[in-house]
Design a protein around this motif. Structure first.
Motif, short mmCIF file in Angstrom:
data_model
loop_
_atom_site.label_atom_id
_atom_site.label_comp_id
_atom_site.label_asym_id
_atom_site.label_seq_id
_atom_site.Cartn_x
_atom_site.Cartn_y
_atom_site.Cartn_z
N LEU A 109 0.82 -1.21 0.00
CA LEU A 109 0.00 0.00 0.00
C LEU A 109 0.85 1.26 0.00
CD1 LEU A 109 -2.79 -1.02 2.56
CD2 LEU A 109 -2.94 -0.98 0.07
N ASP A 110 2.01 1.20 0.65
CA ASP A 110 2.89 2.37 0.73
C ASP A 110 3.69 2.59 -0.55
OD1 ASP A 110 2.04 2.93 3.27
OD2 ASP A 110 3.68 1.84 4.25
N ASN A 111 3.78 1.57 -1.37
CA ASN A 111 4.56 1.68 -2.60
C ASN A 111 3.83 2.57 -3.61
OD1 ASN A 111 6.06 1.38 -4.92
ND2 ASN A 111 6.21 -0.84 -4.78
N PRO A 112 4.40 3.68 -4.04
CA PRO A 112 3.70 4.57 -4.98
C PRO A 112 3.48 3.95 -6.35
CG PRO A 112 5.98 5.27 -4.70
CD PRO A 112 5.73 4.19 -3.68
N ASN A 113 4.20 2.87 -6.66
CA ASN A 113 4.05 2.23 -7.97
C ASN A 113 3.02 1.10 -7.96
OD1 ASN A 113 6.14 3.82 -9.10
ND2 ASN A 113 7.68 2.48 -8.21
N THR A 114 2.39 0.83 -6.82
CA THR A 114 1.40 -0.24 -6.75
C THR A 114 0.16 0.13 -7.55
OG1 THR A 114 2.16 -0.82 -4.53
CG2 THR A 114 0.02 -1.65 -5.19
N GLU A 115 -0.31 -0.79 -8.39
CA GLU A 115 -1.47 -0.52 -9.23
C GLU A 115 -2.74 -0.48 -8.40
OE1 GLU A 115 -1.81 -2.42 -12.98
OE2 GLU A 115 0.32 -2.91 -13.08
N GLU A 116 -3.75 0.20 -8.95
CA GLU A 116 -4.99 0.42 -8.21
C GLU A 116 -5.69 -0.90 -7.85
OE1 GLU A 116 -9.21 2.87 -8.68
OE2 GLU A 116 -7.54 3.23 -10.05
N LYS A 117 -5.76 -1.84 -8.79
CA LYS A 117 -6.39 -3.14 -8.51
C LYS A 117 -5.70 -3.83 -7.34
CE LYS A 117 -8.33 -4.39 -13.02
NZ LYS A 117 -8.29 -5.39 -14.12
#
Length: 317
Positions: free
Chosen positions: A224-232
């Motif tokens: 969740l903290d990773n800014p590159n994590t996709e929305e899905k």
């Protein structure tokens, strides 16, 4: 009492006769075949669920399951698929009456050594259906982990994940066995998003051990903290984290804060929509405004605001 015993014995005998009829129907020769499968074979296989309902006695169900396992081992993939359908449709109460579990598992697991990935995939799904009655079998745990690591095709990977999910839900020991591999898979950047979503969902079962639950929570929060994590991925991770912490007796205050944040996020999104509609209504054509809103991480910014006229304040400001 004697009448009841006699009646039960008679019904068990009738159940065995019904099984013999299905076996004869399965082996009946016919000229009309499709992919080396006869219509009578499919009809016989689909009739097993009715036998389970009509004769719910351990000796009958045990004999039927052993026969199905034998047919599964020796026939083609179409027969294997219909055997899987029988296992999937059978209730946990019916499968719990099988007492030759070791022999049933032995016959089914031989197919995992096949060179056919479809056959292995169906085998994994049957083992997943049997999770309630073989949940603590170490040889089954090892077989599932082996296929989870070695599988390359999407069908087999999904079958291995599905079986793993079922075993994590039923077994006390399997979650701790699979957790290291699961953690590595979730954080592996080479794994596709769809497959990674399936892996993450298994984390909801890691609640039986507090230390493991904390590790699972840490991994989810890291995603969740990773800014590159996709929305899905964010959505599935939030749901998984909610299910995990609803069963793991830990960090309840933190979970309440997460939930409050989600509610606030939804409220902020609603208010922002109202703001945009108001701006569209009140602003003059000579003004430009740039707005971006990331609902997953609740970040908002305004940019490039240039105006040459007055901006009337909406009534809700």
């Amino acid at each position: 009492m004697a009448d009841t015993v006699a009646s039960t014995a008679q019904e068990e005998n009738d159940g065995h006769k019904a099984l013999l009829e299905l076996e004869a129907q399965f082996h009946a020769k016919s000229r009309n075949t499709f992919f080396n499968v006869q219509g009578s074979q499919i009809y016989a296989l689909t009739s097993f669920t009715r036998i389970f309902e009509q004769y719910p006695y351990p000796v009958v169900i045990n004999a039927a399951i052993l026969k199905l396992a034998d047919w599964f081992r020796t026939n083609n993939n179409i027969v294997k698929y219909y055997v899987f359908k029988v296992f999937k449709d059978a209730s946990d109460q019916h499968l719990a009456k099988v007492f030759n579990i070791e022999e049933t598992v032995r016959r089914i697991m031989t197919v995992l050594g096949s060179n056919d990935p479809i056959a292995r995939s169906i085998t994994l799904r049957i083992l997943g259906c049997m999770a309630k009655i073989v949940s603590e079998k170490l040889e089954v745990h090892h077989a599932i982990l082996q296929r989870l690591e070695a599988a390359t095709g999407r069908i087999e990977i999904e079958a291995a994940i599905w079986a793993s999910d079922n075993f994590c839900a039923s077994s006390l020991r399997f979650p701790s066995v699979i957790f290291p591999k699961l953690s590595a898979k979730v954080q592996d950047p080479t794994i596709s998003l769809d497959v990674k979503l399936r892996y993450i969902k298994i984390f909801r079962h890691m609640h039986r051990d507090i230390a493991m639950a904390r590790q699972a929570k840490t991994i989810c929060l890291g995603l969740l903290d990773n800014p590159n994590t996709e929305e899905k991925l964010v959505i599935v991770t939030l749901r998984t984290l909610t299910l995990l912490l609803s069963k793991a007796l830990m960090d309840r205050k933190e979970q309440v804060k997460i939930e409050e944040g989600r509610v606030a996020l939804q409220s902020t999104s609603t208010e922002l929509s109202r703001l945009i509609r108001s701006i569209d209504y009140y602003i003059t054509p000579f003004m430009t405004i740039g707005l971006a809103f990331n609902t997953a991480r609740c970040t908002m910014w305004y940019c490039s605001v240039k105006t040459t006229s007055c901006l009337m304040k909406p009534t809700f400001w």
